[in-house]
Design an enzyme around this catalytic site. Structure first.
Site, PDB file in Angstrom:
ATOM      1  N   HIS A 204       1.016  -1.034  -0.095  1.00 15.95           N
ATOM      2  CA  HIS A 204       0.023  -0.087  -0.079  1.00 15.95           C
ATOM      3  C   HIS A 204       0.955   1.310  -0.047  1.00 15.95           C
ATOM      4  CE1 HIS A 204      -3.200  -3.019   1.559  1.00 15.95           C
ATOM      5  NE2 HIS A 204      -3.240  -2.717   0.362  1.00 15.95           N
ATOM      6  N   LEU A 206       1.160   5.956  -0.930  1.00 14.97           N
ATOM      7  CA  LEU A 206       0.394   7.100  -1.433  1.00 14.97           C
ATOM      8  C   LEU A 206       1.411   7.702  -2.197  1.00 14.97           C
ATOM      9  CD1 LEU A 206      -1.263   9.793   0.983  1.00 14.97           C
ATOM     10  CD2 LEU A 206      -0.029  10.365  -0.851  1.00 14.97           C
ATOM     11  N   GLU A 207       1.306   8.133  -3.444  1.00 17.88           N
ATOM     12  CA  GLU A 207       2.269   8.570  -4.366  1.00 17.88           C
ATOM     13  C   GLU A 207       1.919   9.986  -4.960  1.00 17.88           C
ATOM     14  OE1 GLU A 207       4.146   5.409  -6.596  1.00 17.88           O
ATOM     15  OE2 GLU A 207       3.506   6.379  -8.436  1.00 17.88           O
ATOM     16  N   ASN A 331     -10.362  -5.556  -5.305  1.00 24.61           N
ATOM     17  CA  ASN A 331     -10.717  -6.920  -4.682  1.00 24.61           C
ATOM     18  C   ASN A 331     -12.086  -6.761  -4.263  1.00 24.61           C
ATOM     19  OD1 ASN A 331      -7.850  -7.805  -4.652  1.00 24.61           O
ATOM     20  ND2 ASN A 331      -7.589  -7.518  -2.434  1.00 24.61           N
ATOM     21  N   PRO A 379      -2.005   0.838 -10.909  1.00 22.30           N
ATOM     22  CA  PRO A 379      -0.553   1.252 -10.172  1.00 22.30           C
ATOM     23  C   PRO A 379       0.746   0.547 -10.616  1.00 22.30           C
ATOM     24  CG  PRO A 379      -1.891   0.411  -8.715  1.00 22.30           C
ATOM     25  CD  PRO A 379      -2.672   0.518  -9.917  1.00 22.30           C
ATOM     26  N   GLY A 380       1.775   0.919 -10.803  1.00 25.87           N
ATOM     27  CA  GLY A 380       3.103   0.369 -10.983  1.00 25.87           C
ATOM     28  C   GLY A 380       4.006   0.431  -9.658  1.00 25.87           C
ATOM     29  N   SER A 386       2.779   4.597 -13.202  1.00 28.27           N
ATOM     30  CA  SER A 386       1.340   3.924 -13.284  1.00 28.27           C
ATOM     31  C   SER A 386       0.663   4.593 -14.395  1.00 28.27           C
ATOM     32  CB  SER A 386       0.917   4.508 -12.000  1.00 28.27           C
ATOM     33  OG  SER A 386       1.539   4.169 -10.830  1.00 28.27           O
ATOM     34  N   HIS A 405      -4.844  -4.986 -12.720  1.00 32.35           N
ATOM     35  CA  HIS A 405      -4.735  -4.228 -11.660  1.00 32.35           C
ATOM     36  C   HIS A 405      -3.614  -3.820 -11.105  1.00 32.35           C
ATOM     37  CE1 HIS A 405      -2.979  -7.139  -8.969  1.00 32.35           C
ATOM     38  NE2 HIS A 405      -3.411  -6.446  -7.656  1.00 32.35           N
ATOM     39  N   GLY A 406      -2.521  -4.016 -11.703  1.00 30.52           N
ATOM     40  CA  GLY A 406      -1.199  -3.471 -11.293  1.00 30.52           C
ATOM     41  C   GLY A 406       0.043  -4.259 -12.034  1.00 30.52           C
TER      42      GLY A 406
END
Lengths: 482, 158
Positions: A204, A206-207, A331, A379-380, A386, A405-406
């Protein structure tokens, strides 16, 4: 031993029903040759085949290009089961119910943010609790947690944390209907109460990002993404301990119910019960509570993110144009209407590490995006990039409106730690212009770029297969990790 | 009967396994975390599995003993009991932020376990907490062995 898989075309593979006994439908894996080489390394394909054994599954057990070995379902798996005689499986959602992603856009440019980046990332790190054992700034009372489970994102907006506009651009408007908080165990409440508004640990984050490429100017513009260098913020987290405990509780319930319904499974983690049984209905009503907690969680975090920007740049978030682009779960299980074999039917769509990808014109797509399609957030890893994308019609026809999803992990956590031993990942990222603050040094090693597949490769396959359409690519500037 | 455990056993990449300390080892798993625990009897097996779980979370050696908790669990069978036992610590970790390092098993049957665990609250100054554990999974879960020793494999969602 498992059987053979068949290449359908450059981006699709079939696991025929002969792959393993008990498959009720084939498996379909979206991957190119190179991704398939990685996928074959572990047990993900066996898991795709196991999911194909679930009672009432329709069309296929589907795997996205970012598929990897999970528990029960593979991560990157999609399965739809008939509501009338199929099953719902908590393992088809996972422990982190409504883990998902939220994207905020801003009017700020990289040049505005770069000189204050350290201060901003520190502020975000201090404002948004992250890491193991972190508690939120709000400690929910017994009454409040009921409201969170009922109202989801709307509860947070009612506290003044964000506004109605955020809810309009959140899947399900931030409130999944049918929640029944009275079904939620004391333990789930205890685990959730101190954790609202926390990122958690693991993958998880925050970016703070800068737009690097725009592929579709019209769609980007509809989402407020106008130019290269524009700053965005991506938030990735879920329902924390509340969701984990709900999954735990229902795995037990379903495990016990298995013999009663005569369900035989190749993996105990696939425990399930008929959608229309008491166990199935209770699980979906409990899942809605956890999903709502997760939307409230991301709403709180978005609010504190805006506050951190306000503190650093001395302007209100509205003046900085910090509007939400979208918030989407990856999910979740939901009852949706889809066309199967030419017939419209209600199915329970399990998306475990898969993103809803609804096309232009779909009723569930917010009005402002109806012409371009539902925003999809992929997201990457923290060292690369991303993607912002939109849903397309083929996904509706082939994957129950779902896409990747990633990036998907390539190396185990311990392998990453071992290979990177002694390296200072934060310093290396700083060399690349990326400022990272993490609660755990070892946790940071586990999340290094090299542990992940290249998300560009994943989304390119998804796009080539017609499951999504790229809109923009964002590269990280500042990262807060759990 | 359920047999995924056997399939899992044969596929773990044994060349990369690393012995951490007698009683358990950390196994490779791409997305999550897995351990193998051993014990001369089921009591020791349950204790070692819990130690292995806390090694996944942090360095077991960094955990002190300043408190104790009585812990009990019950389940339908032995495998589910191991999951339930370990999830007791996931819960205590999540709600009270306690790290445990030593486990004494009192009563243990196929469906019920009672024990006592010793540890201390998280101190971020001393404990590098690598990851939280969301839950213990049933995937690839196995307990094998008999008279001369037991072995268990467990995958955690982290």
């Amino acid at each position: 031993m498992p059987g053979k898989i068949r290449k359908i075309d450059e981006n699709r593979w079939e696991l025929p029903q002969s792959f393993r006994p008990g498959m009720r439908v084939p498996g379909i894996v979206y991957a190119d040759d190179s991704l398939m080489r990685d996928i074959r390394e572990d047990q993900a394909l066996e898991q795709v085949a196991n999911v194909a054994c679930l009672p009432g599954i329709v069309k296929a057990s589907i795997a996205m290009p970012d598929i990897h070995w999970g528990y029960g379902f593979p991560i990157g798996g999609v399965a739809a089961t008939r509501v009338k005689d199929g099953v719902v499986s908590p393992g088809g959602v996972g422990f982190d119910i409504n883990c998902g992603v939220r994207l905020l856009r801003t009017d700020l440019m990289e040049a505005d943010v770069r000189p204050r980046l350290d201060e901003l990332v520190t502020n975000l790190f201090n404002n948004v609790p992250s890491g193991v054992g972190s508690s939120g700034k709000v400690r929910l009372s017994a009454k409040e947690i009921e409201q969170v489970m009922r109202k989801g994102g709307r509860w947070a907006v009612e506290q003044g944390w964000g506004d109605a506009d955020d809810l309009e651009v959140t899947e399900e408007s931030g409130t999944l209907a049918g929640s029944q908080p009275d079904l939620i165990s004391k333990r789930a409440r205890e685990r959730g109460a101190p954790q609202l508004g926390t990122l958690g640990s693991g993958n998880h984050f925050l970016e703070v990002q800068a737009v690097e490429t725009i592929y579709d100017a019209d769609a980007a513009s509809a989402m407020g993404i106008e130019q290269i260098g524009q700053v965005t913020v991506l938030i990735h987290c879920g329902s924390r301990g509340l969701g984990h405990q709900v999954c735990d509780d229902y795995l037990k319930v379903m495990d016990a119910a298995r013999s009663r319904y005569g369900i035989e499974l190749p993996d105990r983690q696939l425990a399930c019960a008929p959608v229309e049984s008491k166990e199935g209905r209770d699980y979906l009503a409990s899942l809605a509570c956890a999903a709502n907690f997760a939307w409230a969680n991301r709403q709180c975090i978005a609010h504190w993110t805006r506050q951190a920007f306000e503190q650093v740049f001395g302007q209100s978030w509205r003046r900085m144009g910090m509007r939400q682009v979208y918030d989407v779960a990856h999910n979740i299980a939901k009852i949706e209407r889809h066309t199967v074999d030419g017939k419209s039917m209600r199915v329970c769509v399990h998306r475990k590490g898969a993103t809803r990808s609804f096309p232009p014109g779909h009723d569930e797509v917010p009005a402002r995006y109806r012409e371009v399609g539902q925003p999809v957030l992929i997201p990457g890893d923290m060292g690369r990039y991303s993607f912002l994308a939109v849903g397309v019609a083929t996904a509706m026809e082939e994957t129950f409106g779902s896409t990747c999803h990633g990036a998907g992990r390539l190396k185990s956590r311990s392998a990453a730690r071992r290979e990177l031993k002694g390296r200072d990942i934060a310093a290396e990222l700083r060399e690349q212009g990326i400022v990272v603050r993490a609660a755990s040094r070892k946790g940071l090693l586990e999340e290094a770029s090299m542990a992940y597949k290249d998300v560009a490769q994943v989304i390119d396959v998804a796009e080539a297969a017609g499951l999504v359409k790229k809109v923009a690519k964002m590269r990280p500037m500042g990262v807060v990790k759990g | 009967m359920w047999s995924a455990g056997a399939a899992y056993n044969s596929r773990v990449r044994s060349s990369r396994e690393r012995v951490i300390e007698t009683g358990f080892r950390i196994l490779e798993h791409t997305a999550d975390a897995a351990i193998e625990a051993t014990g001369k009897d089921l009591r020791q097996l349950f204790a070692n599995a819990a130690r292995g779980m806390f090694q996944v979370i942090t360095e077991l050696d960094s955990i002190g003993e300043t408190l104790a908790r009585d812990v009990s669990a019950d389940a339908a069978d032995r495998e589910a009991l191991l999951v339930a036992w370990l999830n007791e610590f996931v819960y205590l970790f999540d709600v009270e932020n306690i790290l445990f390092r030593r486990f004494e098993i009192g009563e243990l049957t196929e469906t019920m376990v009672k024990g006592r665990a010793f540890g201390e609250p998280i101190d971020h100054g001393r404990h590098d907490v690598k990851t939280a554990i969301k839950s213990t999974t049933y995937h690839g879960l196995s307990i094998t062995g008999g008279g001369d020793g037991y072995r268990a494999r467990v995958i955690f969602d982290v």
